[in-house]
Design a protein around this motif. Structure first.
Motif, short mmCIF file in Angstrom:
data_model
loop_
_atom_site.label_atom_id
_atom_site.label_comp_id
_atom_site.label_asym_id
_atom_site.label_seq_id
_atom_site.Cartn_x
_atom_site.Cartn_y
_atom_site.Cartn_z
N VAL A 96 0.85 -1.14 -0.20
CA VAL A 96 -0.02 0.07 0.11
C VAL A 96 0.83 1.24 0.00
O VAL A 96 0.52 2.44 -0.66
CB VAL A 96 -1.14 -0.25 1.23
CG1 VAL A 96 -1.70 1.49 1.51
CG2 VAL A 96 -2.08 -1.19 1.13
N MET A 99 2.45 2.26 -3.23
CA MET A 99 1.47 2.93 -4.21
C MET A 99 1.78 4.46 -4.18
O MET A 99 1.69 5.22 -5.16
CB MET A 99 0.00 2.73 -3.99
CG MET A 99 -0.46 1.18 -4.33
SD MET A 99 -2.06 1.08 -3.80
CE MET A 99 -2.32 -0.92 -3.93
N PHE A 148 -1.99 4.14 5.72
CA PHE A 148 -2.26 5.46 4.54
C PHE A 148 -1.40 6.66 4.62
O PHE A 148 -1.44 7.30 3.68
CB PHE A 148 -3.84 5.65 4.45
CG PHE A 148 -4.66 4.37 4.10
CD1 PHE A 148 -4.40 3.95 2.68
CD2 PHE A 148 -5.37 3.60 4.92
CE1 PHE A 148 -5.05 2.81 2.29
CE2 PHE A 148 -5.85 2.34 4.38
CZ PHE A 148 -5.86 2.08 3.18
N ARG A 151 1.78 5.98 3.14
CA ARG A 151 1.35 6.19 1.76
C ARG A 151 1.71 7.53 1.00
O ARG A 151 2.45 7.99 0.05
CB ARG A 151 0.34 5.54 1.28
CG ARG A 151 0.06 5.69 -0.14
CD ARG A 151 -1.20 5.02 -0.67
NE ARG A 151 -2.29 5.48 -0.17
CZ ARG A 151 -3.63 4.93 -0.45
NH1 ARG A 151 -3.74 3.89 -1.05
NH2 ARG A 151 -4.54 5.66 0.09
N GLN A 155 4.90 9.36 -1.18
CA GLN A 155 4.95 10.04 -2.37
C GLN A 155 5.69 11.41 -2.29
O GLN A 155 5.65 11.92 -3.52
CB GLN A 155 3.14 10.34 -2.35
CG GLN A 155 2.76 11.12 -3.76
CD GLN A 155 1.12 11.42 -3.84
OE1 GLN A 155 0.50 10.85 -3.15
NE2 GLN A 155 1.17 12.50 -4.51
#
Lengths: 261, 272
Positions: A96, A99, A148, A151, A155
């Protein structure tokens, strides 16, 4: 000084329901803005609009000088309040978080050692390293939330939007998240975060916005406290006997998948 | 013994059928992972039925039926995406409305025909043994195109399938990925029509991937496991149908179903 994020007289509606009206805002480089307000006050709507997921009915939004939807890939990282994902999806925490790198990797670039290192670093920043190989269904609610957020960190966005990241996490995790947010802000990335928690807002944010479809107050936490604008919210939450108010129908409306642009 | 087992493949039509079975098995089951993960099981059925209109139109106009099926299936796929987004109706409602419309159009056009030479049976249930050299070239070219596109969009498609809202906020072209997936599924179905037929093609898109979903903890293993189940079903089914004298399409689907229940049982037996 120019604004990284600039909203001018923004109005957002869901069909007949007006969720936000007359919003003006300027977020500068390396600034953390806390957004507080009762349920249904349009906090999530504001983040989604800045993320380019909703189009304003009126007014303009500029993120780094352009419309949110025209930004290069990977510019904005958004962490929703409730992740509406399939928890049975075949993915581990590490998958996850990986990503988060995908927006920076066009098809001809492979997922390299730099990406791997950024993923590991992000997992470490939220204290999830021991859980990195676990399937996402095997995590608690707070751990899922941290995955999350990791994640979003992986990024390396230029703008970070967090919707109620502290809901349902324990005190230690909350403090870890605060350090993560301050670290991101310290590197110059503006952060917009909604919260129900009015404790220690001065340690989280540089400025605070009190929202109830319109801007009720905007300023440093001290200024806002002095203005009395959020005493109304404080009372509102206190009459419910706790700081975090339960779901209200408007929030459900905001989360409705059919209203995506 | 070995000789007897290889005997079926002494025939050219069986060799072509075997190649078609391998390609269709792998392509359908790999695309099927997205179908299962995005909960689009209905779409295989829908696009396959819609392509029937294309087959009838192609027959009436005397053009290649695969071309007709491909055009109508792709247009229906785009229409489904468009009605879903613009009409603000759920995807399964959109599929339900458009595929029945296209299928009805096919029946309507056929019912006005007096000359009745279209072999409906072979389109409904498939006939992998009738794959010609030309059919095989069509299957190889279209499958290769879909496969390459899927590989190029692999990471974006994975992110958009798992978490479309966050992927869109991160700037991924989620809308175009959705349309692209629908078109890729339409082409996958058209390629598979001759092998398994309109009625059964949906099974190849759903069943092997659903079996892999039971056992895989990560996406890439699920994709590979699904492909393995898919090719085992098509090749195993083709082979079994030769000895049993049964319909190849039906046998393929039954093998896939058997593998699915084995996967379910394995998952239950495996300690948590």
């Amino acid at each position: 000084m120019s604004c990284d994020v600039e909203l001018h007289n923004v109005r957002v509606s869901y069909d007949a329901f007006c969720a936000l009206e007359g919003i003006d805002l300027c977020i500068q480089h390396g600034e953390a803005l806390g957004i507080v307000g009762p349920n249904g006050s349009g906090k999530s709507t504001l983040l989604k609009t800045i993320a380019g997921l909703l189009r304003p009915e009126r007014g303009t939004i500029c993120v780094f000088g352009t419309e949110p939807r025209r930004l290069p890939r990977g510019t904005i990282a958004y962490v929703p309040q409730v992740e509406a994902v399939d928890w049975g999806f075949p993915a581990t925490v590490s998958d996850v978080v990986a990503m988060g790198r995908f927006s920076h990797l066009p098809w001809w670039r492979r997922f390299g050692p730099t990406d791997r290192a950024l993923v590991d670093e992000a997992i470490d920043a939220v204290g999830m390293t021991p859980m990195a190989g676990r399937h996402i269904a095997e995590l608690s609610g707070g751990q899922q939330q941290r995955a999350f957020i990791a994640r979003a960190l992986a990024q390396q966005p230029r703008l970070l939007l967090l919707d109620e990241p502290t809901t349902g996490v324990d005190a230690a995790t909350e403090e870890a998240l605060r350090l993560v947010v301050r670290g991101v802000v310290g590197r110059g990335t503006p952060v917009l975060m909604t919260t129900h928690d009015l404790e220690r807002v001065d340690e989280w944010f540089d400025r605070l916005m009190v929202l109830d479809r319109r801007t009720l107050a905007l300023g440093t936490p001290d200024e806002v406290a002095a203005s009395g604008a959020y005493s109304a919210i404080r009372e509102h939450t206190h009459t419910h006997g706790h700081l975090r108010v339960d779901h209200d129908p408007h929030e459900g409306h905001e989360a409705h998948p059919e209203v995506r642009v | 013994m070995i000789h007897a087992l290889l005997a079926p493949f002494a025939y050219a039509f069986m060799q072509r059928a075997l190649v078609a079975a391998c390609i269709v098995g792998i392509l359908c089951s790999m695309m099927g992972t997205y179908v299962v993960l995005r909960k689009l099981a209905f779409i295989g059925d829908g696009l396959a039925h819609a392509s029937f209109a294309g087959i009838v139109i192609a027959y009436l106009r005397n053009i290649d039926y695969q071309l007709g099926a491909a055009v109508v299936a792709v247009l229906t796929a785009l229409g489904i995406g468009f009605v879903h987004r613009k009409g603000k109706v759920s995807l399964d409602t959109s599929i339900g409305v458009l595929f029945t419309a296209a299928f009805a159009l096919g029946i309507f056009l056929m019912s006005r025909q007096t000359r009745y030479t279209l072999d409906l049976q072979s389109f409904l249930f498939g006939d992998i043994l009738s794959v010609t050299r030309g059919d095989l070239i069509f299957i190889v070219v279209v499958s290769a195109a879909v496969f390459i596109a899927a590989m190029l969009a692999f990471r974006d498609m994975l992110f958009a399938s798992f978490d479309p809202v966050v992927a869109e906020a991160a700037g991924l072209p989620v809308k175009w990925l959705d349309y692209g997936l629908l078109v890729a599924l339409a082409l996958t179905i058209v390629v598979s029509l001759q092998s398994v037929g309109i009625v059964l093609v949906a099974a190849l898109l759903v069943t092997p991937a659903a079996a892999a979903y039971q056992l895989a903890k990560r996406f890439t293993p699920m994709l590979l496991l699904s492909a393995a189940f898919g090719v085992t079903s098509t090749v195993g089914g083709l082979y079994a149908s030769y000895f049993l004298g049964s319909s190849s399409g039906a046998t393929i689907v039954l093998v896939a179903t058997l593998l699915f229940f084995i996967a379910v049982a394995l998952k239950r037996l495996r300690p948590a």
